[in-house]
Design an enzyme around this catalytic site. Structure first.
Site, PDB file in Angstrom:
ATOM      1  N   ARG A   1       0.832  -1.200   0.000  1.00 35.39           N
ATOM      2  CA  ARG A   1       0.000   0.000   0.000  1.00 35.39           C
ATOM      3  C   ARG A   1       0.871   1.256   0.000  1.00 35.39           C
ATOM      4  O   ARG A   1       1.978   1.259   0.561  1.00 35.39           O
ATOM      5  CB  ARG A   1      -0.933  -0.002   1.206  1.00 35.39           C
ATOM      6  CG  ARG A   1      -0.248   0.058   2.552  1.00 35.39           C
ATOM      7  CD  ARG A   1      -0.967  -0.704   3.630  1.00 35.39           C
ATOM      8  NE  ARG A   1      -0.789  -2.141   3.487  1.00 35.39           N
ATOM      9  CZ  ARG A   1      -1.148  -3.026   4.424  1.00 35.39           C
ATOM     10  NH1 ARG A   1      -1.726  -2.618   5.517  1.00 35.39           N
ATOM     11  NH2 ARG A   1      -0.954  -4.309   4.231  1.00 35.39           N
TER      12      ARG A   1
ATOM     13  N   ASP B   1      -0.977   3.698   4.722  1.00 32.80           N
ATOM     14  CA  ASP B   1      -1.871   3.007   5.644  1.00 32.80           C
ATOM     15  C   ASP B   1      -1.907   3.810   6.942  1.00 32.80           C
ATOM     16  O   ASP B   1      -0.863   4.065   7.558  1.00 32.80           O
ATOM     17  CB  ASP B   1      -1.350   1.587   5.913  1.00 32.80           C
ATOM     18  CG  ASP B   1      -2.339   0.750   6.706  1.00 32.80           C
ATOM     19  OD1 ASP B   1      -3.547   1.054   6.662  1.00 32.80           O
ATOM     20  OD2 ASP B   1      -1.907  -0.209   7.369  1.00 32.80           O
TER      21      ASP B   1
ATOM     22  N   ASP C   1      -3.842   4.041  10.687  1.00 30.75           N
ATOM     23  CA  ASP C   1      -4.690   3.348  11.655  1.00 30.75           C
ATOM     24  C   ASP C   1      -4.671   4.084  12.988  1.00 30.75           C
ATOM     25  O   ASP C   1      -3.596   4.484  13.468  1.00 30.75           O
ATOM     26  CB  ASP C   1      -4.208   1.913  11.884  1.00 30.75           C
ATOM     27  CG  ASP C   1      -4.477   1.008  10.711  1.00 30.75           C
ATOM     28  OD1 ASP C   1      -5.628   0.973  10.239  1.00 30.75           O
ATOM     29  OD2 ASP C   1      -3.536   0.324  10.249  1.00 30.75           O
TER      30      ASP C   1
END
Length: 323
Positions: free
Chosen positions: A90, A93, A95
């Site tokens: 990716r 990312d 989170d």
């Protein structure tokens, strides 16, 4: 306001550029309290892929968790994040791995992140900026990190958020000063000014023969390695933007052949012209090249996702089969 820990990761394209852009987006969502060091970590799960660059940002925001998640996913989309494969590669990312006060469990979002306590690529940078963050029920990041020591993670840089702050000019200046000092020593206490070589019938000085061989070998090595680099050639330890990782020619044998060959050339000249001071300075140059190449390796690992694999294949840094 709520305090959030947001984990950042990238293993596609301009990885550090994606992470720096994410910090800019997060700064518009709240007040940033801290940014961790930059780590390179091996991927866990999913298909075979390049290593990740990881970091953690701690920020305070008035946004509720679900709204913050929406904005972070917008930031991912802005960096062309594709969700085609679970745990796949990716560009970016993001989170939410911890928050204070409180926690949340919903269909869309769980905080603390359900795998935060099991992932060293989260815990290492999180411990830089918020070691007391709760990553599981009654478990802090500092405590959880003890249980994931076997996972691969290495800190590359402590301060990486400003693309303009580079130490390259300092390293180049140090290198030039060492070259100059060796040149002065060759003139001052060597035989350079009146060197004509042994006359007929004079014994051959073995050290001067060794010096001549090293000087020629080093000079040729510098030229050959420089030609292999092409447009990637630079005196700076930071890589040229948009250049490719070179693995052919002498770079198939050693990762920094120009430094190793440059040392051989300087040592050879010192022996050839019988300068003790220059010989000592040449050995100092070797230690300098070792330190400079260590800094450069961190920059190369940031710039090229495949550099860690290349480093495992080519074990020697400066001199083939030796160092």
């Amino acid at each position: 306001m709520t305090r959030y820990a947001i984990a950042l990761g990238s293993n596609l394209g301009d990885r550090v550029g994606h992470l720096r852009a994410a910090i800019g987006e997060i700064s518009r969502l709240g007040q940033i309290e801290g940014v961790s060091g930059l780590y390179e970590t091996a991927p866990i799960g999913g298909p075979e892929q390049d290593p990740f660059l990881n970091a953690v940002v701690v920020a305070r925001s008035t946004l509720p968790p679900s709204d913050l998640l929406d904005r972070l996913q917008d930031a991912e989309a802005g960096r062309l994040r594709v969700r085609a494969e679970r745990w796949g590669p990716r560009t970016l990312d993001l989170d939410i791995v911890a928050m204070e006060p409180g926690s949340i469990i919903s269909e869309r979002l769980t905080i603390p992140h359900p795998r935060a306590a099991e992932r060293r690529f989260v815990l290492d940078p999180l411990c830089d900026v918020w070691p007391d963050a709760m990553v599981a029920d009654g478990v802090t990041a500092a405590h959880a990190r003890r249980d994931v020591a076997g996972q691969e993670s290495e800190r590359l840089l402590a301060d990486w958020t400003d693309a303009g702050r580079r130490l390259g000019p300092v390293w180049v200046l140090g290198q030039l000063l060492l070259f100059l000092a060796i040149g002065v020593a060759l003139v001052a206490d060597g035989s350079l000014p009146g060197f004509v070589g042994p006359g007929p019938g004079d014994p051959v000085d073995a050290w001067r023969v060794v010096g001549a061989v090293l000087l020629v070998t080093g000079a040729v090595g510098v030229v050959v390695a420089a030609r292999s680099l092409g447009r990637a050639l630079t005196a700076m330890p930071e890589p040229v933007p948009d250049a490719s990782l070179i693995e052919s020619g002498l770079y198939h044998l050693v990762r920094h052949p120009i430094y190793g060959a440059g040392f051989l050339a300087m040592l050879g000249a010192s022996l050839l012209f019988a300068s003790t001071t220059a010989t000592v300075l040449s050995l100092l140059l070797l230690f300098f090249f070792w330190a400079k190449s260590g800094y450069e390796e961190r920059q190369l690992r940031i710039a090229y996702p495949g550099y860690s694999a290349y480093r495992r294949r080519v074990r020697h840094r400066l001199l083939p089969f030796v160092l």
